[in-house]
Design a protein around this motif. Structure first.
Motif, PDB file in Angstrom:
ATOM      1  N   THR A  58      36.154  24.030   3.176  1.00 27.22           N
ATOM      2  CA  THR A  58      35.011  24.008   4.097  1.00 27.22           C
ATOM      3  C   THR A  58      34.750  25.408   4.651  1.00 27.22           C
ATOM      4  O   THR A  58      33.594  25.833   4.735  1.00 27.22           O
ATOM      5  N   GLN A  59      35.810  26.131   5.001  1.00 24.90           N
ATOM      6  CA  GLN A  59      35.645  27.508   5.474  1.00 24.90           C
ATOM      7  C   GLN A  59      35.001  28.377   4.398  1.00 24.90           C
ATOM      8  O   GLN A  59      34.106  29.166   4.683  1.00 24.90           O
ATOM      9  N   PHE A  60      35.460  28.231   3.167  1.00 23.41           N
ATOM     10  CA  PHE A  60      34.921  29.019   2.063  1.00 23.41           C
ATOM     11  C   PHE A  60      33.429  28.748   1.888  1.00 23.41           C
ATOM     12  O   PHE A  60      32.628  29.677   1.771  1.00 23.41           O
ATOM     13  N   VAL A  61      33.054  27.478   1.887  1.00 22.24           N
ATOM     14  CA  VAL A  61      31.645  27.105   1.695  1.00 22.24           C
ATOM     15  C   VAL A  61      30.789  27.636   2.847  1.00 22.24           C
ATOM     16  O   VAL A  61      29.697  28.172   2.627  1.00 22.24           O
ATOM     17  N   ARG A  62      31.268  27.509   4.068  1.00 20.61           N
ATOM     18  CA  ARG A  62      30.504  28.002   5.221  1.00 20.61           C
ATOM     19  C   ARG A  62      30.309  29.513   5.150  1.00 20.61           C
ATOM     20  O   ARG A  62      29.225  30.033   5.421  1.00 20.61           O
ATOM     21  N   ARG A  63      31.354  30.236   4.782  1.00 23.55           N
ATOM     22  CA  ARG A  63      31.245  31.701   4.688  1.00 23.55           C
ATOM     23  C   ARG A  63      30.318  32.114   3.547  1.00 23.55           C
ATOM     24  O   ARG A  63      29.526  33.043   3.702  1.00 23.55           O
ATOM     25  N   ALA A  68      24.900  33.978   1.777  1.00 23.93           N
ATOM     26  CA  ALA A  68      23.637  33.671   1.090  1.00 23.93           C
ATOM     27  C   ALA A  68      22.467  33.779   2.061  1.00 23.93           C
ATOM     28  O   ALA A  68      21.419  34.334   1.709  1.00 23.93           O
ATOM     29  N   ALA A  69      22.638  33.296   3.285  1.00 21.41           N
ATOM     30  CA  ALA A  69      21.567  33.378   4.279  1.00 21.41           C
ATOM     31  C   ALA A  69      21.267  34.831   4.640  1.00 21.41           C
ATOM     32  O   ALA A  69      20.100  35.221   4.755  1.00 21.41           O
ATOM     33  N   GLU A  70      22.308  35.630   4.795  1.00 22.36           N
ATOM     34  CA  GLU A  70      22.105  37.039   5.128  1.00 22.36           C
ATOM     35  C   GLU A  70      21.419  37.771   3.974  1.00 22.36           C
ATOM     36  O   GLU A  70      20.496  38.559   4.186  1.00 22.36           O
ATOM     37  N   LEU A  71      21.860  37.498   2.761  1.00 26.81           N
ATOM     38  CA  LEU A  71      21.255  38.143   1.587  1.00 26.81           C
ATOM     39  C   LEU A  71      19.808  37.693   1.411  1.00 26.81           C
ATOM     40  O   LEU A  71      18.943  38.491   1.053  1.00 26.81           O
ATOM     41  N   ASP A  72      19.541  36.428   1.711  1.00 25.26           N
ATOM     42  CA  ASP A  72      18.178  35.909   1.636  1.00 25.26           C
ATOM     43  C   ASP A  72      17.285  36.607   2.665  1.00 25.26           C
ATOM     44  O   ASP A  72      16.150  36.979   2.364  1.00 25.26           O
ATOM     45  N   ALA A  73      17.809  36.806   3.863  1.00 29.36           N
ATOM     46  CA  ALA A  73      17.037  37.487   4.912  1.00 29.36           C
ATOM     47  C   ALA A  73      16.720  38.931   4.519  1.00 29.36           C
ATOM     48  O   ALA A  73      15.675  39.460   4.890  1.00 29.36           O
ATOM     49  N   GLU A  74      17.612  39.540   3.747  1.00 29.63           N
ATOM     50  CA  GLU A  74      17.389  40.908   3.266  1.00 29.63           C
ATOM     51  C   GLU A  74      16.490  40.941   2.032  1.00 29.63           C
ATOM     52  O   GLU A  74      16.101  42.010   1.588  1.00 29.63           O
ATOM     53  N   ASP A 111      32.412  48.325  -3.714  1.00 31.41           N
ATOM     54  CA  ASP A 111      32.670  48.035  -2.302  1.00 31.41           C
ATOM     55  C   ASP A 111      31.502  47.360  -1.605  1.00 31.41           C
ATOM     56  O   ASP A 111      31.510  47.206  -0.382  1.00 31.41           O
ATOM     57  N   ASP A 112      30.501  46.954  -2.368  1.00 28.93           N
ATOM     58  CA  ASP A 112      29.323  46.296  -1.800  1.00 28.93           C
ATOM     59  C   ASP A 112      29.457  44.783  -1.975  1.00 28.93           C
ATOM     60  O   ASP A 112      29.501  44.281  -3.100  1.00 28.93           O
ATOM     61  N   TRP A 113      29.505  44.069  -0.869  1.00 28.17           N
ATOM     62  CA  TRP A 113      29.681  42.613  -0.940  1.00 28.17           C
ATOM     63  C   TRP A 113      28.505  41.948  -1.644  1.00 28.17           C
ATOM     64  O   TRP A 113      28.655  40.900  -2.258  1.00 28.17           O
ATOM     65  N   ARG A 114      27.336  42.566  -1.589  1.00 24.48           N
ATOM     66  CA  ARG A 114      26.142  41.976  -2.204  1.00 24.48           C
ATOM     67  C   ARG A 114      26.285  41.886  -3.724  1.00 24.48           C
ATOM     68  O   ARG A 114      25.896  40.892  -4.338  1.00 24.48           O
ATOM     69  N   THR A 115      26.837  42.948  -4.324  1.00 26.84           N
ATOM     70  CA  THR A 115      27.005  42.919  -5.785  1.00 26.84           C
ATOM     71  C   THR A 115      28.043  41.878  -6.185  1.00 26.84           C
ATOM     72  O   THR A 115      27.894  41.216  -7.203  1.00 26.84           O
TER      73      THR A 115
END
Length: 152
Positions: A58-63, A68-74, A111-115
């Motif tokens: 559950t922690q993994f899915v929430r994180r 995904a929400a942050e990347l979507d906002a960007e 070192d980029d979490w997005r990639t």
């Protein structure tokens, strides 16, 4: 929304099962003989492991959803550019081509979490769930480290 509902129902069923198994373990322990107490303790260990596993999942899915929400906002979520078979399944060659690009992006910027997030999606599309999970965990770790650096 459907995935969240499915996850919630599955989690609720698992919790019910853990309570049921736990109560049987307690009943065995209350019997008082060496054999039933031993089995009761063993039976109680299973729900503890199950609850821990459910919590970690559950922690993994929430994180991952937060990333995904942050990347979507960007505006940085990966676009679905995969070709599909007439039955709706992802074409393997298409998934491999996208994966190769995502892997190159990640190697260029490790070192980029997005990639790493995008690489996890590519692994998932290529049906390599263990590597998708590891790549997403790496994205979460990098993102958490980034947040700690920003607040320090």
């Amino acid at each position: 929304m459907r995935a969240k509902l499915s996850y919630a129902v599955t989690a609720a069923v698992l919790v019910f099962y853990f309570v049921l198994v736990g109560s049987r373990g307690v009943m065995l322990i209350q019997s008082g003989t060496l054999l039933t107490v031993t089995f009761g303790v063993a039976v109680l260990i299973l729900p503890v492991i199950g609850v821990w596993f459910l919590w970690k999942n559950t922690q993994f899915v929430r994180r991952a959803n937060a990333l995904a929400a942050e990347l979507d906002a960007e505006g940085g979520l990966p676009v679905d550019e995969l070709t599909r078979t007439p039955g709706g399944r992802v074409d393997r060659d298409s998934a491999d081509a996208v994966f190769a690009r995502r892997k190159a992006e990640t190697e260029a910027s490790p070192d980029d979490w997005r990639t790493w997030f995008r690489l996890a999606v590519a692994y998932h599309d290529a049906r390599d769930t263990p590597r998708a999970r590891k790549a997403m965990q790496r994205a979460i770790t990098l993102h958490t480290g980034k947040q700690q650096t920003e607040t320090a």
